[in-house]
Design a protein around this motif. Structure first.
Motif, PDB file in Angstrom:
ATOM      1  N   TYR A 109      40.623  37.900  45.436  1.00 16.45           N
ATOM      2  CA  TYR A 109      41.734  37.093  44.953  1.00 16.45           C
ATOM      3  C   TYR A 109      41.271  36.031  43.962  1.00 16.45           C
ATOM      4  O   TYR A 109      42.062  35.548  43.166  1.00 16.45           O
ATOM      5  N   VAL A 110      40.003  35.654  44.048  1.00 15.91           N
ATOM      6  CA  VAL A 110      39.465  34.609  43.175  1.00 15.91           C
ATOM      7  C   VAL A 110      38.327  35.207  42.361  1.00 15.91           C
ATOM      8  O   VAL A 110      37.402  35.797  42.913  1.00 15.91           O
ATOM      9  N   GLU A 111      38.414  35.059  41.051  1.00 17.79           N
ATOM     10  CA  GLU A 111      37.422  35.616  40.133  1.00 17.79           C
ATOM     11  C   GLU A 111      36.726  34.472  39.401  1.00 17.79           C
ATOM     12  O   GLU A 111      37.370  33.618  38.805  1.00 17.79           O
ATOM     13  N   ARG A 112      35.407  34.443  39.460  1.00 16.99           N
ATOM     14  CA  ARG A 112      34.621  33.394  38.813  1.00 16.99           C
ATOM     15  C   ARG A 112      34.392  33.759  37.345  1.00 16.99           C
ATOM     16  O   ARG A 112      33.971  34.876  37.034  1.00 16.99           O
ATOM     17  N   VAL A 113      34.681  32.806  36.462  1.00 16.66           N
ATOM     18  CA  VAL A 113      34.477  33.008  35.025  1.00 16.66           C
ATOM     19  C   VAL A 113      33.436  31.998  34.565  1.00 16.66           C
ATOM     20  O   VAL A 113      33.582  30.796  34.811  1.00 16.66           O
ATOM     21  N   GLU A 114      32.402  32.472  33.888  1.00 14.99           N
ATOM     22  CA  GLU A 114      31.315  31.595  33.465  1.00 14.99           C
ATOM     23  C   GLU A 114      31.217  31.548  31.942  1.00 14.99           C
ATOM     24  O   GLU A 114      31.402  32.556  31.275  1.00 14.99           O
ATOM     25  N   GLY A 115      30.893  30.366  31.429  1.00 14.40           N
ATOM     26  CA  GLY A 115      30.706  30.189  29.990  1.00 14.40           C
ATOM     27  C   GLY A 115      31.965  29.686  29.313  1.00 14.40           C
ATOM     28  O   GLY A 115      33.059  30.202  29.556  1.00 14.40           O
ATOM     29  N   ALA A 116      31.816  28.666  28.471  1.00 16.34           N
ATOM     30  CA  ALA A 116      32.974  28.043  27.824  1.00 16.34           C
ATOM     31  C   ALA A 116      33.779  29.045  27.006  1.00 16.34           C
ATOM     32  O   ALA A 116      35.013  29.018  27.018  1.00 16.34           O
ATOM     33  N   ALA A 117      33.096  29.941  26.281  1.00 13.10           N
ATOM     34  CA  ALA A 117      33.809  30.907  25.438  1.00 13.10           C
ATOM     35  C   ALA A 117      34.655  31.852  26.282  1.00 13.10           C
ATOM     36  O   ALA A 117      35.817  32.129  25.961  1.00 13.10           O
ATOM     37  N   ARG A 118      34.091  32.369  27.380  1.00 12.99           N
ATOM     38  CA  ARG A 118      34.837  33.285  28.249  1.00 12.99           C
ATOM     39  C   ARG A 118      36.003  32.562  28.925  1.00 12.99           C
ATOM     40  O   ARG A 118      37.076  33.137  29.105  1.00 12.99           O
ATOM     41  N   ILE A 119      35.771  31.317  29.299  1.00 14.17           N
ATOM     42  CA  ILE A 119      36.842  30.544  29.944  1.00 14.17           C
ATOM     43  C   ILE A 119      37.995  30.342  28.975  1.00 14.17           C
ATOM     44  O   ILE A 119      39.170  30.502  29.327  1.00 14.17           O
ATOM     45  N   TYR A 120      37.668  30.010  27.722  1.00  9.86           N
ATOM     46  CA  TYR A 120      38.739  29.793  26.753  1.00  9.86           C
ATOM     47  C   TYR A 120      39.485  31.096  26.472  1.00  9.86           C
ATOM     48  O   TYR A 120      40.716  31.095  26.338  1.00  9.86           O
ATOM     49  N   ARG A 121      38.771  32.227  26.404  1.00  7.04           N
ATOM     50  CA  ARG A 121      39.453  33.511  26.204  1.00  7.04           C
ATOM     51  C   ARG A 121      40.372  33.831  27.382  1.00  7.04           C
ATOM     52  O   ARG A 121      41.472  34.367  27.193  1.00  7.04           O
ATOM     53  N   SER A 122      39.944  33.483  28.588  1.00  9.23           N
ATOM     54  CA  SER A 122      40.801  33.691  29.763  1.00  9.23           C
ATOM     55  C   SER A 122      42.034  32.796  29.691  1.00  9.23           C
ATOM     56  O   SER A 122      43.141  33.206  30.044  1.00  9.23           O
ATOM     57  N   PHE A 123      41.842  31.569  29.223  1.00  7.98           N
ATOM     58  CA  PHE A 123      42.939  30.623  29.049  1.00  7.98           C
ATOM     59  C   PHE A 123      43.993  31.183  28.087  1.00  7.98           C
ATOM     60  O   PHE A 123      45.199  31.118  28.347  1.00  7.98           O
ATOM     61  N   VAL A 124      43.536  31.791  27.004  1.00  8.82           N
ATOM     62  CA  VAL A 124      44.457  32.405  26.030  1.00  8.82           C
ATOM     63  C   VAL A 124      45.117  33.641  26.622  1.00  8.82           C
ATOM     64  O   VAL A 124      46.334  33.851  26.494  1.00  8.82           O
TER      65      VAL A 124
END
Length: 326
Positions: A109-124
């Motif tokens: 249910y919870v997925e860890r996202v690492e790295g600012a670039a990947r986090i921002y892509r997930s945000f978009v």
């Protein structure tokens, strides 16, 4: 090709040399294959064991190849049998694998996202997946700094969605976010585009929720570790959604209502000042936001008090809310 039935290259060369040369000694095979006699001897021993070569009686020892079609058929049949046994074994392992997986399967249910670039892509990506509404807690620090993408601010996806009229946005801004230099102008631009905005005193984390399907969450500590968490449909996502709604109900609205008689006397800067006052910003924060001195801040607040007939900051907020200025 011989390796397909388990025959190494050296043995294959010796066997084919025997086929072309006929009955041969080790020395003659060595001259024909350019292999040492020791390699030839080892290869012949292995080939005899495989049933591909026969040794003739007498001295010096001579060898001849078994008919290729016969030898090949035996090798292929043997390999097919071995492969069949392997397939049966793999089938059993596969059954065991799926049985264990079914017995111990847990949904992530919870997925860890690492790295600012990947986090921002997930945000978009989360915003683009929304069909009805995006809800967000806006709180520094940011993985992408406000204003980095130009005059539109950091959230271009919001601007595009609001301009297209496809998805609604409700955003609760942390007081710290509102107090960032130049940030308030970006917030007002979003409000003019259709965003519904409010200010909360202290938000626990950055959160973006797409409908009720997925959310991305990141705290200040997560920011320093360059991680964020995607939360998929679950009781945890329900809790996050409930937290947003409870905070939204308590937060101070920034959206201004319809203009009324006499409201024209209130300047755009005065409305921004009201928003900061409503958010609980101190004189120091207001001065930094507008690049004013503390004395200038106090003068503007005093003028607002006179404009609405208030004696305290609290009365300013009450009167502004009554008139629909917030």
């Amino acid at each position: 090709m011989w390796e397909a039935v388990g025959i190494p290259d050296v043995e294959a060369r010796v066997y084919e040399a025997l086929i072309r040369q006929g009955r041969s000694t080790v020395e003659s095979l060595s001259g024909r294959t350019n292999l040492t006699t020791s390699k030839i001897t080892r290869a012949l021993g292995n080939l005899i064991g495989r049933g591909l070569v026969t040794r003739m009686p007498g001295r010096p020892a001579r060898y001849y190849a078994v008919q290729p079609s016969l030898a090949g058929s035996v090798l292929i049949a043997k390999r097919e049998h071995e492969l069949g046994q392997l397939q049966q074994h793999l089938n059993k392992l596969d059954d065991a694998f799926h049985a264990e997986l079914a017995a111990n399967q847990t949904v992530e249910y919870v997925e860890r996202v690492e790295g600012a670039a990947r986090i921002y892509r997930s945000f978009v990506r989360i915003q683009r997946s929304a069909q009805r509404e995006v809800r967000a807690f806006d709180k520094p620090p940011y993985f992408v700094s406000p204003g980095e993408h130009g005059d539109e601010g950091p959230n271009l996806e919001e601007r595009r969605s609001l301009a297209a009229g496809t998805v609604g946005y409700r955003v609760v801004y942390d007081q710290e976010s509102v107090a960032l230099p130049g940030r308030l102008d970006n917030i007002w631009e979003g409000i003019r585009s259709g965003e519904r905005a409010r200010v909360g005193s202290t938000l626990p984390a950055k959160i973006v929720i797409s409908d009720d399907q997925v959310a991305i969450v990141s705290s200040a500590a997560d920011f320093h570790d360059d991680v964020a968490y995607l939360v998929h449909p679950s009781s945890l996502l329900d809790v996050i959604s409930g937290l947003f709604e409870a905070t939204w109900d308590r937060a101070v609205p920034l959206n201004r209502g319809e203009s009324r008689a006499g409201d024209a006397l209130l300047s755009h800067r005065d409305r921004q000042l009201l928003g900061l006052l409503a958010s609980g910003a101190t004189d120091t924060v207001i001065a930094r936001t507008f690049n004013w001195s503390i004395r200038t801040v106090q003068r503007h607040i005093h003028e607002l008090m006179q404009h609405v007939g208030a004696r305290t900051r609290f009365q300013i907020g009450m009167e502004a809310a009554r008139r629909g200025w917030l």
